[in-house]
Design a protein around this motif. Structure first.
Motif, PDB file in Angstrom:
ATOM      1  N   LYS A   1     -89.522 -34.821  18.224  1.00 22.32           N
ATOM      2  CA  LYS A   1     -88.712 -35.326  17.106  1.00 22.32           C
ATOM      3  C   LYS A   1     -89.134 -36.732  16.687  1.00 22.32           C
ATOM      4  CE  LYS A   1     -84.292 -32.908  17.169  1.00 22.32           C
ATOM      5  NZ  LYS A   1     -82.837 -33.128  17.062  1.00 22.32           N
TER       6      LYS A   1
ATOM      7  N   PHE B   1     -85.211 -26.741  18.062  1.00 21.09           N
ATOM      8  CA  PHE B   1     -83.793 -26.396  18.230  1.00 21.09           C
ATOM      9  C   PHE B   1     -83.162 -27.291  19.282  1.00 21.09           C
ATOM     10  CE2 PHE B   1     -85.546 -22.464  16.474  1.00 21.09           C
ATOM     11  CZ  PHE B   1     -84.629 -22.178  15.500  1.00 21.09           C
ATOM     12  N   PRO B   2     -81.897 -27.665  19.187  1.00 23.07           N
ATOM     13  CA  PRO B   2     -81.012 -27.364  18.063  1.00 23.07           C
ATOM     14  C   PRO B   2     -81.511 -28.011  16.769  1.00 23.07           C
ATOM     15  CG  PRO B   2     -79.842 -28.600  19.790  1.00 23.07           C
ATOM     16  CD  PRO B   2     -81.216 -28.448  20.242  1.00 23.07           C
ATOM     17  N   PHE B   3     -81.432 -27.237  15.716  1.00 21.96           N
ATOM     18  CA  PHE B   3     -81.884 -27.692  14.402  1.00 21.96           C
ATOM     19  C   PHE B   3     -80.659 -28.180  13.628  1.00 21.96           C
ATOM     20  CE2 PHE B   3     -82.721 -26.351   9.881  1.00 21.96           C
ATOM     21  CZ  PHE B   3     -83.597 -27.380   9.589  1.00 21.96           C
ATOM     22  N   LYS B   4     -80.701 -29.461  13.265  1.00 22.68           N
ATOM     23  CA  LYS B   4     -79.558 -30.065  12.563  1.00 22.68           C
ATOM     24  C   LYS B   4     -79.948 -30.378  11.132  1.00 22.68           C
ATOM     25  CE  LYS B   4     -77.394 -33.195  15.341  1.00 22.68           C
ATOM     26  NZ  LYS B   4     -77.332 -34.423  16.212  1.00 22.68           N
TER      27      LYS B   4
ATOM     28  N   ALA C   1     -77.622 -32.669  24.345  1.00 21.45           N
ATOM     29  CA  ALA C   1     -76.573 -32.114  25.195  1.00 21.45           C
ATOM     30  C   ALA C   1     -76.850 -30.699  25.683  1.00 21.45           C
ATOM     31  CB  ALA C   1     -75.248 -32.136  24.435  1.00 21.45           C
ATOM     32  N   GLU C   2     -77.896 -30.072  25.172  1.00 23.35           N
ATOM     33  CA  GLU C   2     -78.122 -28.672  25.548  1.00 23.35           C
ATOM     34  C   GLU C   2     -78.461 -28.570  27.035  1.00 23.35           C
ATOM     35  OE1 GLU C   2     -77.394 -26.297  23.262  1.00 23.35           O
ATOM     36  OE2 GLU C   2     -76.878 -28.062  22.085  1.00 23.35           O
TER      37      GLU C   2
ATOM     38  N   GLU D   1     -69.116 -32.640  17.529  1.00 24.54           N
ATOM     39  CA  GLU D   1     -69.797 -33.531  16.597  1.00 24.54           C
ATOM     40  C   GLU D   1     -69.389 -33.242  15.148  1.00 24.54           C
ATOM     41  OE1 GLU D   1     -74.087 -33.601  16.779  1.00 24.54           O
ATOM     42  OE2 GLU D   1     -74.111 -35.665  16.038  1.00 24.54           O
TER      43      GLU D   1
ATOM     44  N   LEU E   1     -70.171 -37.214  29.068  1.00 24.09           N
ATOM     45  CA  LEU E   1     -69.112 -37.914  28.327  1.00 24.09           C
ATOM     46  C   LEU E   1     -69.483 -39.376  28.062  1.00 24.09           C
ATOM     47  CD1 LEU E   1     -65.839 -36.456  29.938  1.00 24.09           C
ATOM     48  CD2 LEU E   1     -67.057 -35.687  27.899  1.00 24.09           C
TER      49      LEU E   1
ATOM     50  N   GLU F   1     -88.806 -32.916  23.883  1.00 26.76           N
ATOM     51  CA  GLU F   1     -88.105 -32.753  22.610  1.00 26.76           C
ATOM     52  C   GLU F   1     -87.979 -34.082  21.865  1.00 26.76           C
ATOM     53  OE1 GLU F   1     -87.482 -29.733  21.767  1.00 26.76           O
ATOM     54  OE2 GLU F   1     -86.811 -30.495  19.825  1.00 26.76           O
TER      55      GLU F   1
ATOM     56  N   LYS G   1     -80.720 -27.967  29.212  1.00 27.25           N
ATOM     57  CA  LYS G   1     -82.165 -27.883  29.417  1.00 27.25           C
ATOM     58  C   LYS G   1     -82.578 -28.919  30.446  1.00 27.25           C
ATOM     59  CE  LYS G   1     -83.272 -26.528  24.670  1.00 27.25           C
ATOM     60  NZ  LYS G   1     -83.769 -27.054  23.386  1.00 27.25           N
TER      61      LYS G   1
ATOM     62  N   GLU H   1     -78.447 -20.310  22.883  1.00 28.05           N
ATOM     63  CA  GLU H   1     -77.113 -20.882  23.076  1.00 28.05           C
ATOM     64  C   GLU H   1     -77.027 -22.254  22.418  1.00 28.05           C
ATOM     65  OE1 GLU H   1     -76.329 -21.059  27.270  1.00 28.05           O
ATOM     66  OE2 GLU H   1     -78.362 -21.635  27.772  1.00 28.05           O
ATOM     67  N   LEU H   2     -75.822 -22.760  22.373  1.00 23.97           N
ATOM     68  CA  LEU H   2     -75.595 -24.032  21.679  1.00 23.97           C
ATOM     69  C   LEU H   2     -74.383 -24.704  22.301  1.00 23.97           C
ATOM     70  CD1 LEU H   2     -76.438 -25.790  19.164  1.00 23.97           C
ATOM     71  CD2 LEU H   2     -74.652 -24.579  17.908  1.00 23.97           C
ATOM     72  N   SER H   3     -74.590 -25.930  22.768  1.00 24.33           N
ATOM     73  CA  SER H   3     -73.518 -26.663  23.456  1.00 24.33           C
ATOM     74  C   SER H   3     -72.304 -26.899  22.555  1.00 24.33           C
ATOM     75  CB  SER H   3     -74.065 -28.012  23.934  1.00 24.33           C
ATOM     76  OG  SER H   3     -73.006 -28.890  24.243  1.00 24.33           O
TER      77      SER H   3
ATOM     78  N   SER I   1     -62.295 -32.868  25.213  1.00 24.08           N
ATOM     79  CA  SER I   1     -62.853 -33.944  26.048  1.00 24.08           C
ATOM     80  C   SER I   1     -64.039 -34.612  25.346  1.00 24.08           C
ATOM     81  CB  SER I   1     -63.242 -33.410  27.434  1.00 24.08           C
ATOM     82  OG  SER I   1     -64.401 -32.604  27.343  1.00 24.08           O
ATOM     83  N   TYR I   2     -64.813 -33.832  24.608  1.00 26.43           N
ATOM     84  CA  TYR I   2     -65.955 -34.420  23.899  1.00 26.43           C
ATOM     85  C   TYR I   2     -65.501 -35.325  22.753  1.00 26.43           C
ATOM     86  CZ  TYR I   2     -68.573 -30.768  26.411  1.00 26.43           C
ATOM     87  OH  TYR I   2     -69.106 -29.971  27.376  1.00 26.43           O
TER      88      TYR I   2
ATOM     89  N   LEU J   1     -71.882 -39.447  25.188  1.00 22.78           N
ATOM     90  CA  LEU J   1     -71.216 -39.267  23.896  1.00 22.78           C
ATOM     91  C   LEU J   1     -70.563 -40.575  23.458  1.00 22.78           C
ATOM     92  CD1 LEU J   1     -69.530 -35.771  24.421  1.00 22.78           C
ATOM     93  CD2 LEU J   1     -71.650 -36.285  23.187  1.00 22.78           C
TER      94      LEU J   1
ATOM     95  N   VAL K   1     -70.729 -29.463  22.461  1.00 22.21           N
ATOM     96  CA  VAL K   1     -70.818 -30.845  21.973  1.00 22.21           C
ATOM     97  C   VAL K   1     -71.030 -30.843  20.460  1.00 22.21           C
ATOM     98  CG1 VAL K   1     -72.329 -32.870  21.952  1.00 22.21           C
ATOM     99  CG2 VAL K   1     -71.558 -31.915  24.132  1.00 22.21           C
ATOM    100  N   ASN K   2     -71.761 -29.836  19.981  1.00 25.23           N
ATOM    101  CA  ASN K   2     -72.028 -29.764  18.547  1.00 25.23           C
ATOM    102  C   ASN K   2     -70.774 -29.450  17.741  1.00 25.23           C
ATOM    103  OD1 ASN K   2     -75.061 -30.093  18.593  1.00 25.23           O
ATOM    104  ND2 ASN K   2     -74.766 -28.400  20.026  1.00 25.23           N
TER     105      ASN K   2
ATOM    106  N   LYS L   1     -66.310 -35.092  14.650  1.00 22.45           N
ATOM    107  CA  LYS L   1     -66.630 -36.517  14.537  1.00 22.45           C
ATOM    108  C   LYS L   1     -67.217 -36.849  13.164  1.00 22.45           C
ATOM    109  CE  LYS L   1     -67.558 -40.650  16.547  1.00 22.45           C
ATOM    110  NZ  LYS L   1     -68.285 -41.440  15.564  1.00 22.45           N
TER     111      LYS L   1
END
Lengths: 430, 430
Positions: free
Chosen positions: B390, A99-102, B375-376, A143, B355, B386, B378, A135-137, A254-255, B358, A139-140, A146
């Motif tokens: 991956k 995780f995060p799993f994309k 970005a998490e 993304e 930033l 990680e 951690k 949790e999950l940033s 901002s991201y 990114l 930023v995703n 994007k």
């Protein structure tokens, strides 16, 4: 034998002619390349799931529309979206996944609804989601925005992503004491563009919103812009949830700016609500200039797999409307005329040269050229006609003299020009 | 909340973990590129067909195994192969298609049979077929053989295609007065490799073949080779059909030779029969060295769409066993270790550099690099772990000093080496 069966397909099922299918696959490949650049992994789940799994969180229309059947002791359904299978997959593999799993998935889904223009019973969904553990940033979320930008760029499209956050409208409703009615409010206000302000006000009043409250809610949804829009909205309430939603949006902005998106590419728009009550934070819709309706949308959801696991798995996902995008690309001339053919070089034997044609064809293919020999027992004229119909770029005419002299007569099918080449020149040509 | 649903998938349904799915799709793309070089066009038919269509020519096992259901007034089935949908498509579009019509299709099919090792209820079929109008040159039979060769080359596999012609065995049976029993004879003799000569003789005798006849039939199926095999076989009968089959094989051999196939790549083998009585001429099976069982097979059939149209549409087709090929490629190390990751560059923020990360990530992606920001919230250590998990090729560590000095610290995750690069050097690196 006159008891033939009418060779018809089921109503509401999409099927492209092979020429169009080539273009559709070209589109899919390009979208996949965007997901790959963002490090999303492909997932391919079965088209069927156990009914217990598939209908766990559904209800209403889904139950009515789903294709459900039994086979032996198995009660199964065809999937009606790609999200339930994702939830099942993630919950079943929660201890093996990083995780995060994309993941992205492009696959067909099934809905037994009445077929209408642009609505199919079997159609492609294209989803990319990021699932976090606990949790999950944000930023995703950025993304996902994007991803649309990169898809637009891939197809040379001008487009814009409209971004909002459900917490903002929810916080305002809460501040107005309408918390309990938020589900209905969101569904009604999502129709603002379609049915207009007056109808929305009427429907809101029907569920017990005062006129003043309705006006405040509508006022919010009319705000759009960038950092200025956040500032403008911030005057409307100081509810905690409301402020939290605005702060999340500030971060997302901002991201996406850091990712290089300009003001042509995205805009904050508090009118974006998304009917689905599934969404709990960021929501977005993607629009292409000149194409009516959104070509995609998505957002943040609190907990993907709550029906299957106690582990909290928040996610954010974007989807692309494949048939709408394809129709737009096709109609706007994106695919052009040149690459529409499966055949680059149509090799046409003249006289007793079939074996030589096969030999040359294999050499061209080995060089990566899409070549085929027109070997059927037809006249030269009808073969040239066939090469035209197939929109072959070139015809390679191999008569006995040419073979004897090792000369290759290559005809450009669009200009009509013909040149004489040696074998090496021919192979270097492509 | 303890009333969770077990997140399980249906038994007998295939689902790859995303790392394997990436490889599977790599395999599919390479196979598609082979079909494209041979000018085959893609077709994508619905997963469902009307039962009347789908079951038109079936019977026996198919009827039992098919997933059939009704929805409203519609009686539909999930497709159990890709051939019936092809027949329906060609018959429905017979006046719009350019013949010979060359299509390939890679898609899932459904069979509600008891799941066994290597047998699935949902699995991919991969078919390429050429359909002619009235007649169809034997060049197309040879092209099917060549397709296997090109697929083998694409995957650096050593393999061989065994080729025969059903008319030969049929002609011999006819000459022996066994014409009426040919269907059963073919089914029994197709099992020669599995059950051995004695059992085949017994089973043939059960359906009324004399021992002498059985021996003659078996003698034929033991003949293999090239032009010599045709000569050897020709002594066994002068039945018209028999001779016609041998002549067809002679032509196919001359075509595959002209296409550049050598004696490592193909062989005539009269032991190839194909159980399916559907086939009427050339038949073939493709074998990969080191892989048990055929990875594909196919052949010529007289009339694709006789249930739907009076027009005679002969065809020839080859198929590839996708899961067998994939398992072999995967187990033999074909995919290697290097490209197994979805992530080329894992960008790891250190301090307040999100930033900037990114921004750099977007630049790398724009250059076609598969990059993502970790970005998490951690620890640095867990992010490096990680990146390892991956199998990212590189980690780009962006601390505040690096950002201030515009220096990019790129760590090769397999060698552990780290280098300092300018932005331009970083972008040029990939």
């Amino acid at each position: 034998m006159n008891n033939k069966i009418m060779p018809r397909k089921l109503a509401g099922f999409w099927e492209l002619e092979p020429e169009k299918e080539m273009l559709f696959e070209e589109m899919i490949d390009k979208i996949k390349s965007v997901f790959a650049k963002h490090c999303f992994m492909p997932l391919d789940t079965p088209a069927m799931e156990l009914s217990e799994i598939l209908l766990a969180k559904s209800g209403g229309d889904v139950d009515k529309e789903v294709y459900r059947f039994t086979k032996g002791s198995t009660d199964a359904c065809l999937r009606y979206d790609l999200t339930v299978p994702l939830a099942r997959f993630v919950a079943a593999n929660e201890n093996n996944l990083a995780f995060p799993f994309k993941r992205f998935q492009i696959g067909k889904v099934y809905r037994g609804e009445r077929p209408q223009k642009g609505r199919f019973r079997e159609f492609y969904q294209c989803d990319a989601d990021v699932i976090g553990d606990g949790e999950l940033s944000l930023v995703n979320d950025a993304e996902c925005v994007k991803l649309y930008k990169d898809v637009f760029d891939e197809f040379n499209l001008k487009g814009q992503v409209k971004v909002s956050n459900r917490k903002v409208l929810f916080g305002l409703a809460k501040a107005l004491g309408l918390e309990e009615k938020f589900g209905d409010i969101a569904i009604i206000m999502d129709k603002l563009d379609k049915i207009g302000e007056q109808n929305v006000e009427e429907q809101l009043s029907e569920i017990g919103c005062s006129n003043t409250d309705a006006e405040k809610l509508i006022k919010l949804t009319k705000i759009s812009g960038y950092e200025d829009a956040i500032e403008k909205a911030s005057c409307l309430s100081n509810d905690e949830e409301f402020v939290c939603g605005l702060n999340e949006l500030k971060n997302v902005v901002s991201y996406v700016r850091a990712m290089g998106l300009g003001e042509d590419d995205f805009v904050l728009d508090f009118g974006v609500i998304r009917g689905h009550n599934y969404y709990t934070g960021t929501v977005f819709e993607a629009y292409v200039d000149g194409c009516s309706g959104a070509v995609g949308g998505g957002g943040r959801y609190e907990n993907l797999a709550e029906y299957f696991t106690d582990r909290k798995l928040p996610g954010v996902g974007m989807s692309i409307g494949m048939s709408r995008l394809f129709d737009y690309l096709d109609q706007s001339g994106y695919f052009g005329d040149e690459v529409k053919s499966a055949t680059q070089v149509a090799i046409i034997p003249l006289g007793d040269t079939l074996l030589d044609c096969l030999n040359t064809c294999a050499k061209l293919q080995a060089n990566g050229v899409k070549a085929e020999v027109f070997a059927e027992n037809k006249s030269f004229k009808s073969k040239m006609k066939e090469a035209n119909r197939k929109r072959a770029s070139y015809a390679l005419i191999m008569g006995e003299d040419e073979v004897k002299n090792c000369v290759f007569a290559l005809k450009n099918m669009s200009t009509g020009e013909q040149e004489s080449l040696t074998e090496q020149q021919l192979l270097n040509k492509f």
